[in-house]
Design a protein around this motif. Sequence first.
Motif, PDB file in Angstrom:
ATOM      1  N   LYS A  47       0.813  -1.213   0.000  1.00 30.83           N
ATOM      2  CA  LYS A  47       0.000   0.000   0.000  1.00 30.83           C
ATOM      3  C   LYS A  47       0.848   1.265   0.000  1.00 30.83           C
ATOM      4  O   LYS A  47       0.470   2.285  -0.598  1.00 30.83           O
ATOM      5  N   ALA A  48       1.995   1.206   0.660  1.00 29.77           N
ATOM      6  CA  ALA A  48       2.880   2.377   0.674  1.00 29.77           C
ATOM      7  C   ALA A  48       3.355   2.707  -0.737  1.00 29.77           C
ATOM      8  O   ALA A  48       3.440   3.884  -1.120  1.00 29.77           O
ATOM      9  N   PHE A  49       3.655   1.674  -1.511  1.00 29.29           N
ATOM     10  CA  PHE A  49       4.072   1.895  -2.895  1.00 29.29           C
ATOM     11  C   PHE A  49       2.897   2.368  -3.758  1.00 29.29           C
ATOM     12  O   PHE A  49       3.049   3.248  -4.608  1.00 29.29           O
ATOM     13  N   GLU A  50       1.736   1.788  -3.533  1.00 22.60           N
ATOM     14  CA  GLU A  50       0.553   2.184  -4.306  1.00 22.60           C
ATOM     15  C   GLU A  50       0.241   3.670  -4.123  1.00 22.60           C
ATOM     16  O   GLU A  50      -0.121   4.357  -5.084  1.00 22.60           O
ATOM     17  N   LYS A  51       0.395   4.154  -2.915  1.00 22.48           N
ATOM     18  CA  LYS A  51       0.050   5.549  -2.616  1.00 22.48           C
ATOM     19  C   LYS A  51       0.887   6.542  -3.405  1.00 22.48           C
ATOM     20  O   LYS A  51       0.455   7.680  -3.641  1.00 22.48           O
ATOM     21  N   ILE A  52       2.089   6.153  -3.816  1.00 22.65           N
ATOM     22  CA  ILE A  52       2.946   7.081  -4.560  1.00 22.65           C
ATOM     23  C   ILE A  52       3.046   6.694  -6.036  1.00 22.65           C
ATOM     24  O   ILE A  52       3.958   7.127  -6.738  1.00 22.65           O
ATOM     25  N   GLY A  53       2.114   5.854  -6.498  1.00 23.23           N
ATOM     26  CA  GLY A  53       2.002   5.603  -7.927  1.00 23.23           C
ATOM     27  C   GLY A  53       2.607   4.323  -8.440  1.00 23.23           C
ATOM     28  O   GLY A  53       2.510   4.032  -9.644  1.00 23.23           O
ATOM     29  N   TYR A  54       3.200   3.517  -7.558  1.00 22.05           N
ATOM     30  CA  TYR A  54       3.808   2.256  -7.993  1.00 22.05           C
ATOM     31  C   TYR A  54       2.813   1.121  -7.725  1.00 22.05           C
ATOM     32  O   TYR A  54       2.966   0.325  -6.801  1.00 22.05           O
ATOM     33  N   VAL A  55       1.805   1.101  -8.579  1.00 20.70           N
ATOM     34  CA  VAL A  55       0.659   0.212  -8.344  1.00 20.70           C
ATOM     35  C   VAL A  55       0.879  -1.188  -8.916  1.00 20.70           C
ATOM     36  O   VAL A  55       0.164  -2.128  -8.552  1.00 20.70           O
ATOM     37  N   HIS A  56       1.849  -1.319  -9.789  1.00 16.79           N
ATOM     38  CA  HIS A  56       2.128  -2.623 -10.403  1.00 16.79           C
ATOM     39  C   HIS A  56       3.275  -3.270  -9.635  1.00 16.79           C
ATOM     40  O   HIS A  56       4.375  -2.715  -9.569  1.00 16.79           O
ATOM     41  N   GLN A  57       3.014  -4.443  -9.057  1.00 18.17           N
ATOM     42  CA  GLN A  57       3.965  -5.022  -8.123  1.00 18.17           C
ATOM     43  C   GLN A  57       4.103  -6.529  -8.323  1.00 18.17           C
ATOM     44  O   GLN A  57       3.124  -7.229  -8.599  1.00 18.17           O
ATOM     45  N   ALA A  58       5.317  -7.000  -8.166  1.00 14.50           N
ATOM     46  CA  ALA A  58       5.593  -8.435  -8.164  1.00 14.50           C
ATOM     47  C   ALA A  58       6.665  -8.675  -7.113  1.00 14.50           C
ATOM     48  O   ALA A  58       7.724  -8.039  -7.151  1.00 14.50           O
ATOM     49  N   PHE A  59       6.408  -9.564  -6.169  1.00 10.33           N
ATOM     50  CA  PHE A  59       7.373  -9.774  -5.099  1.00 10.33           C
ATOM     51  C   PHE A  59       7.289 -11.198  -4.579  1.00 10.33           C
ATOM     52  O   PHE A  59       6.260 -11.872  -4.682  1.00 10.33           O
ATOM     53  N   ILE A  60       8.406 -11.627  -4.047  1.00 12.01           N
ATOM     54  CA  ILE A  60       8.478 -12.929  -3.388  1.00 12.01           C
ATOM     55  C   ILE A  60       9.481 -12.789  -2.253  1.00 12.01           C
ATOM     56  O   ILE A  60      10.569 -12.237  -2.438  1.00 12.01           O
ATOM     57  N   GLY A  61       9.091 -13.235  -1.059  1.00 11.23           N
ATOM     58  CA  GLY A  61       9.958 -12.991   0.081  1.00 11.23           C
ATOM     59  C   GLY A  61       9.875 -14.059   1.149  1.00 11.23           C
ATOM     60  O   GLY A  61       9.064 -14.985   1.077  1.00 11.23           O
TER      61      GLY A  61
END
Length: 271
Positions: A47-61
Amino acid sequence: MQLTVTSWNINSVRLRIGMVCDFLTTHAPDVLCLQETKTPDEQFPAKAFEKIGYVHQAFIGQKGYNGVAIVSKLPFSEKDAMAMCGKNDARHMTVVLDKAAGAAAGVAIHNFYIPAGGDIPDPARNDKFAHKLAFLDEIGAWGIAKKPTDRPAILLGDLNIAPYEHDVWSHKQLLDVVSHTPIETTTLEKLRSELGWTDAARTLRPEPEKLYSWWSYRAADWEASNRGRRLDHIWLSDALKPALRDLTFLREARGWERPSDHVPVTVTLEL
């Protein structure tokens, strides 16, 4: 259009999410690729990334170690994470930019976090170093089988190897130190050249210029001693090599409050 892509080993994305968001707000790369996110997927700060415009995300952790992520202002249509060396240890993520990304459509971005390799550069005595060499071999096998350089593609990440003499503060003193041993540097360079990747940094800023992306936490005054290494890399396939315009190391980031020991590396392409 310009395409800007940043690679950054963040050494815990949740711990440094404020720093990351400040960087994105100020520098605004189209795509940010992170390594060593150190967080399970359900706790990734999406959500922190979405708020500043980085709405497309792919992650594995995973909790506490490893982990890679790609956050983007541009949409991507495909994503894939490989389990390298038979381990589900969250060290790879690929995305392919979507047709809605304009001139960047179809560009594949391969984000890798290669194992550090421990302290002893002997695979017979150090399982971590053996894992590192096996990981490099597997990237090579992937490159031969999948031919990622046959298309517009970027391979980047914390590769944990400083391949050239001037990628470290002292070539002679680090020849037996993991990350700059001959077996690592030779293997990485052979892999890069034989698979058809171009080292963006050294194309624009050739040796003997010193280039570093990492400074140890152990140094009491990292800036004064300047004992750095270039462990973070951005490689381009032949289709993107003519588009290369700039590559920067944000050295100042190493001096931020509670920083990562790595700094952001950003490539600019004119597509």
